[in-house]
Scaffold this motif. Structure first.
Motif, PDB file in Angstrom:
ATOM      1  N   GLU A 112       0.836  -1.189   0.000  1.00  0.00           N
ATOM      2  CA  GLU A 112       0.000   0.000   0.000  1.00  0.00           C
ATOM      3  C   GLU A 112       0.872   1.240   0.000  1.00  0.00           C
ATOM      4  O   GLU A 112       1.939   1.283   0.610  1.00  0.00           O
ATOM      5  CB  GLU A 112      -0.900   0.021   1.244  1.00  0.00           C
ATOM      6  CG  GLU A 112      -1.966  -1.036   1.215  1.00  0.00           C
ATOM      7  CD  GLU A 112      -2.903  -0.914   2.392  1.00  0.00           C
ATOM      8  OE1 GLU A 112      -2.953   0.150   3.025  1.00  0.00           O
ATOM      9  OE2 GLU A 112      -3.590  -1.895   2.672  1.00  0.00           O
ATOM     10  N   ALA A 118      -2.401   2.238   6.610  1.00  0.00           N
ATOM     11  CA  ALA A 118      -2.743   0.904   7.095  1.00  0.00           C
ATOM     12  C   ALA A 118      -3.797   1.016   8.190  1.00  0.00           C
ATOM     13  O   ALA A 118      -3.913   2.032   8.857  1.00  0.00           O
ATOM     14  CB  ALA A 118      -1.499   0.204   7.623  1.00  0.00           C
ATOM     15  N   ALA A 119      -4.548  -0.044   8.377  1.00  0.00           N
ATOM     16  CA  ALA A 119      -5.660  -0.027   9.318  1.00  0.00           C
ATOM     17  C   ALA A 119      -5.230  -0.352  10.747  1.00  0.00           C
ATOM     18  O   ALA A 119      -5.957  -0.112  11.676  1.00  0.00           O
ATOM     19  CB  ALA A 119      -6.731  -1.007   8.874  1.00  0.00           C
ATOM     20  N   HIS A 120      -4.015  -0.904  10.932  1.00  0.00           N
ATOM     21  CA  HIS A 120      -3.588  -1.330  12.246  1.00  0.00           C
ATOM     22  C   HIS A 120      -2.243  -0.718  12.614  1.00  0.00           C
ATOM     23  O   HIS A 120      -1.500  -0.266  11.757  1.00  0.00           O
ATOM     24  CB  HIS A 120      -3.500  -2.856  12.297  1.00  0.00           C
ATOM     25  CG  HIS A 120      -4.834  -3.511  12.294  1.00  0.00           C
ATOM     26  ND1 HIS A 120      -5.581  -3.699  11.154  1.00  0.00           N
ATOM     27  CD2 HIS A 120      -5.576  -4.008  13.311  1.00  0.00           C
ATOM     28  CE1 HIS A 120      -6.711  -4.278  11.464  1.00  0.00           C
ATOM     29  NE2 HIS A 120      -6.736  -4.479  12.756  1.00  0.00           N
ATOM     30  N   CYS A 122       1.401  -1.317  14.966  1.00  0.00           N
ATOM     31  CA  CYS A 122       2.272  -2.289  15.629  1.00  0.00           C
ATOM     32  C   CYS A 122       2.249  -2.042  17.136  1.00  0.00           C
ATOM     33  O   CYS A 122       2.442  -0.891  17.571  1.00  0.00           O
ATOM     34  CB  CYS A 122       3.697  -2.162  15.089  1.00  0.00           C
ATOM     35  SG  CYS A 122       4.904  -3.152  16.000  1.00  0.00           S
ATOM     36  N   GLU A 128       2.335   2.105  11.541  1.00  0.00           N
ATOM     37  CA  GLU A 128       1.160   1.575  10.870  1.00  0.00           C
ATOM     38  C   GLU A 128       1.562   0.330  10.092  1.00  0.00           C
ATOM     39  O   GLU A 128       2.622   0.284   9.471  1.00  0.00           O
ATOM     40  CB  GLU A 128       0.565   2.616   9.929  1.00  0.00           C
ATOM     41  CG  GLU A 128      -0.074   3.773  10.660  1.00  0.00           C
ATOM     42  CD  GLU A 128      -0.749   4.760   9.721  1.00  0.00           C
ATOM     43  OE1 GLU A 128      -0.700   4.563   8.490  1.00  0.00           O
ATOM     44  OE2 GLU A 128      -1.321   5.728  10.225  1.00  0.00           O
ATOM     45  N   GLU A 130      -0.146  -3.202   7.710  1.00  0.00           N
ATOM     46  CA  GLU A 130      -1.309  -3.716   6.995  1.00  0.00           C
ATOM     47  C   GLU A 130      -2.142  -4.566   7.942  1.00  0.00           C
ATOM     48  O   GLU A 130      -1.615  -5.194   8.857  1.00  0.00           O
ATOM     49  CB  GLU A 130      -0.870  -4.551   5.799  1.00  0.00           C
ATOM     50  CG  GLU A 130      -0.254  -3.734   4.691  1.00  0.00           C
ATOM     51  CD  GLU A 130       0.064  -4.582   3.479  1.00  0.00           C
ATOM     52  OE1 GLU A 130      -0.633  -5.595   3.258  1.00  0.00           O
ATOM     53  OE2 GLU A 130       1.003  -4.231   2.764  1.00  0.00           O
ATOM     54  N   GLU A 131      -3.421  -4.608   7.691  1.00  0.00           N
ATOM     55  CA  GLU A 131      -4.345  -5.331   8.566  1.00  0.00           C
ATOM     56  C   GLU A 131      -3.981  -6.804   8.722  1.00  0.00           C
ATOM     57  O   GLU A 131      -4.067  -7.360   9.794  1.00  0.00           O
ATOM     58  CB  GLU A 131      -5.768  -5.214   8.011  1.00  0.00           C
ATOM     59  CG  GLU A 131      -6.798  -5.931   8.846  1.00  0.00           C
ATOM     60  CD  GLU A 131      -8.200  -5.764   8.293  1.00  0.00           C
ATOM     61  OE1 GLU A 131      -9.082  -6.477   8.768  1.00  0.00           O
ATOM     62  OE2 GLU A 131      -8.408  -4.927   7.400  1.00  0.00           O
ATOM     63  N   ASN A 132      -3.522  -7.443   7.644  1.00  0.00           N
ATOM     64  CA  ASN A 132      -3.250  -8.874   7.703  1.00  0.00           C
ATOM     65  C   ASN A 132      -1.762  -9.203   7.709  1.00  0.00           C
ATOM     66  O   ASN A 132      -1.375 -10.321   7.417  1.00  0.00           O
ATOM     67  CB  ASN A 132      -3.947  -9.579   6.540  1.00  0.00           C
ATOM     68  CG  ASN A 132      -3.505  -9.025   5.198  1.00  0.00           C
ATOM     69  OD1 ASN A 132      -2.711  -8.106   5.142  1.00  0.00           O
ATOM     70  ND2 ASN A 132      -4.029  -9.572   4.128  1.00  0.00           N
ATOM     71  N   CYS A 136       5.715  -6.569  11.648  1.00  0.00           N
ATOM     72  CA  CYS A 136       5.806  -5.127  11.425  1.00  0.00           C
ATOM     73  C   CYS A 136       6.919  -4.852  10.414  1.00  0.00           C
ATOM     74  O   CYS A 136       8.041  -5.342  10.577  1.00  0.00           O
ATOM     75  CB  CYS A 136       6.095  -4.410  12.740  1.00  0.00           C
ATOM     76  SG  CYS A 136       6.417  -2.636  12.543  1.00  0.00           S
TER      77      CYS A 136
END
Length: 143
Positions: A112, A118-120, A122, A128, A130-132, A136
């Motif tokens: 991305e 990113a949605a999440h 560490c 930030e 990626e969700e999946n 990190c």
């Protein structure tokens, strides 16, 4: 001629036990097949993430060998789980031969961009991710 109800009941019970045993065996086999398919999906996901990481690092002229090694180890662990399931005689549904190799367009493998955060985050460093993601990309912590 007398009818032996006890013998009929005994035969019925034996048949019911056989059906129950077969149903339990099929359920266990189905669960193991689900486990195998799940492991195969995890493997594909980890391989895609490793490819995206290597691509990202190469594109930016960076190196992060410890993080790459963590992905490689995670992939090796998943492959070992798959081999253990297959050694136990488990096959994925409709799996008679090796799955075809799917070629991935380089555009699909790109991580991305910074425009799409990113949605999440560490839990170790707060970067930030990626969700999946499995690890990190900043500090290498397992997520």
């Amino acid at each position: 001629m007398a009818f032996d109800f006890d013998k009929l009941i005994q035969k019925g019970t034996e048949m019911a036990d056989a059906v129950k045993s077969t149903a339990v065996d099929l359920a266990e086999k189905g669960k193991k097949q689900v486990d195998l398919v799940s492991e195969q999906a995890k493997l594909a996901k980890a391989q895609r993430q490793l490819g995206a990481l290597v691509y990202s690092l190469a594109k930016n002229g960076e190196e992060n060998q410890p993080l790459v090694e963590k992905y490689i180890q995670a992939i090796s662990d998943i492959e070992a789980n798959i081999e253990a399931l297959k050694a136990a005689g488990i096959t994925a549904p409709e799996e008679e031969k090796e799955a075809p190799i799917v070629e991935v367009d380089a555009e699909e493998a790109k991580p991305e961009t910074e425009e799409a955060p990113a949605a999440h985050v560490c839990p170790q460093c707060g970067a930030e991710v990626e969700e999946n993601a499995l690890f990190c990309n900043h500090c290498g912590a397992q997520l």
